[in-house]
Design an enzyme around this catalytic site. Sequence first.
Site, PDB file in Angstrom:
ATOM      1  N   ASN A  18     -10.230  -2.862   2.626  1.00  0.00           N
ATOM      2  CA  ASN A  18      -9.931  -2.855   1.192  1.00  0.00           C
ATOM      3  C   ASN A  18     -11.222  -2.582   0.421  1.00  0.00           C
ATOM      4  OD1 ASN A  18      -7.143  -3.405   1.072  1.00  0.00           O
ATOM      5  ND2 ASN A  18      -7.493  -5.587   1.398  1.00  0.00           N
TER       6      ASN A  18
ATOM      7  N   HIS B  72       0.828  -1.225   0.000  1.00  0.00           N
ATOM      8  CA  HIS B  72       0.000   0.000   0.000  1.00  0.00           C
ATOM      9  C   HIS B  72       0.856   1.266   0.000  1.00  0.00           C
ATOM     10  CE1 HIS B  72      -3.860  -2.115   0.673  1.00  0.00           C
ATOM     11  NE2 HIS B  72      -3.127  -2.967   1.357  1.00  0.00           N
TER      12      HIS B  72
END
Length: 517
Positions: free
Chosen positions: A128, A55
């Site tokens: 997510n 990420h």
Amino acid sequence: MTERKQLTTAHGAPIGDNQNSLTAGRRGPLLMQDYQLLEKMATFNRERVPERVVHAKGSGAYGTFTVTNDITRYSKAAVFSEIGKQTDCLLRFSTVAGERGAADAERDVRGFAVKFYTDEGNWDMVGNNTPVFFVRDPYKFGDFIHTQKRDPKTNMRSSTAMWDFWSLSPESLHQVTILMSDRGLPQGYRFVNGYSSHTYSFINADDERFWIKFHFKTMQGIKTWTNAQAADIVGADRESSQRDLFEAIEKGDYPKWRVCVQIMPEQEAETYHINPFDLTKVWPHGDYPLIEIGIMELNRNPENYFADIEQAAFEPSNIVPGISFSPDKMLQARIMSYADAHRYRIGVNYAALPANKPQCPVHTYHRDGKLRFDGNNGGAVNYEPNSMGGPAEDQRYNEPPLKVSGDADRYDHREGNDDYTQPGNLFRLMSAGQKAQLFRNIAEAMAGVPDRIKARQLAHFYRADPAYGRGVAELVEMDIEEMAALADLSLADLFHKTCEENYQSLTTGSPLPAPGA
Ligand code: NDP
């Protein structure tokens, strides 16, 4: 024109010349005593903090969460205390695999991490844009991420590594199907749903526990690119999602999400036909319908990207009274690993950075450490118990006991698990156009992958739904009978037959050696 401020060194001394370095004579060399130049260069050398291992590329904004429905019978969390109550929040979106300079319009899962600055501490929902994940045991997380990052030799991403790992890990099939579907390539962050994916818990004022999942439904609608459209976008703009989010907020077009929960009474977890703590499974809406709890709106761009977004630290361990964990093994591991990663990346005092600092009072006995940039609690007492009036515990904040049972062991996480029905359900709800796109995306992602790995993965698609397997097999030009035969094997036989030294097409009629033979 506003009066310009005096330029100074980091230590406040006025600077007389910020254009010309100090040299011995017009042509140089430089003088060692030019501390202003040294400070400038040394600070520049240290501008970057390590990027996140996963990420790394992200965008974010501040906003507000507003309660729209009374759920106080499920949770005593201050953030839900009354309809209309507003809580400030910070949301960071991200792609998973690419480095900090990666393009936004890539096929990848999107991170969806929210920090709620509640009256009783920060609550982080680190999710997510997909309701499930590739692995269900944290032991496999590092291995999985290695397959998404660069190959140690070529320094390029490797489709072979990805499909080798996925095809040897059938629990990944659900998430792989979502990733390869139209939703695997969003047009921008405003157009994705967010999911806690994990099961968490609510605890009410009577100390009753409920298992829950969070869903953030985009009110901008789901919008996606095809691979071909995304290739054009990336060629023209590597920051397409950042630009879309930033510009929408700048012009007052504030994105919103409908925040919902699924709720399961504590006891039902024991009898429900799906393990509710398995991160590779959803709870079907038919069994646990979505209940709206509020609206989240993003309405303020960060003033400084590094301070507000790069230094933002989200961690599933940030829970508050009324919201807590579940036995989900992946969640349990993330409780350790996120805070651990922040301590490494931005230092032990990261919780005091402006983006991470709670809006409520903080009283701890933690002291010192690198870059302690606040007052370090001055002369206040730094041990407990003490008789100096230092901060004290309050047992009302203890959670009700959680029943656990069983022998401590390393349990086979695949035993008795159905990894095919839910991916099959997803495939069956897709339109013909979505299915065609799924087949094409998979075929493109499988380019260059050895046949034996493709054959192994096709067996999983076929098990989820024969039409799923056939659709991909046709595009990657693999034998459909072979796929059907492989799909009939036990997992052990499938893995054995498709390993490097054993793979021969079943259609050649060669006998299948027994595993371990
Ligand atoms: P439902 O028909 O009630 O729900 C289907 C869900 O699938 C909807 O939330 C829909 O989202 C979502 N969806 C549609 N297309 C895609 C896609 N390409 N990728 C990901 N999600 C998509 O059925 P069930 O609850 O029984 O679930 C059936 C399957 O739907 C599951 O096996 C799972 O794969 C998927 N799903 C289920 C979710 C859940 O929490 N139950 C959440 C998300 C997906 P939307 O409403 O935005 O169109």
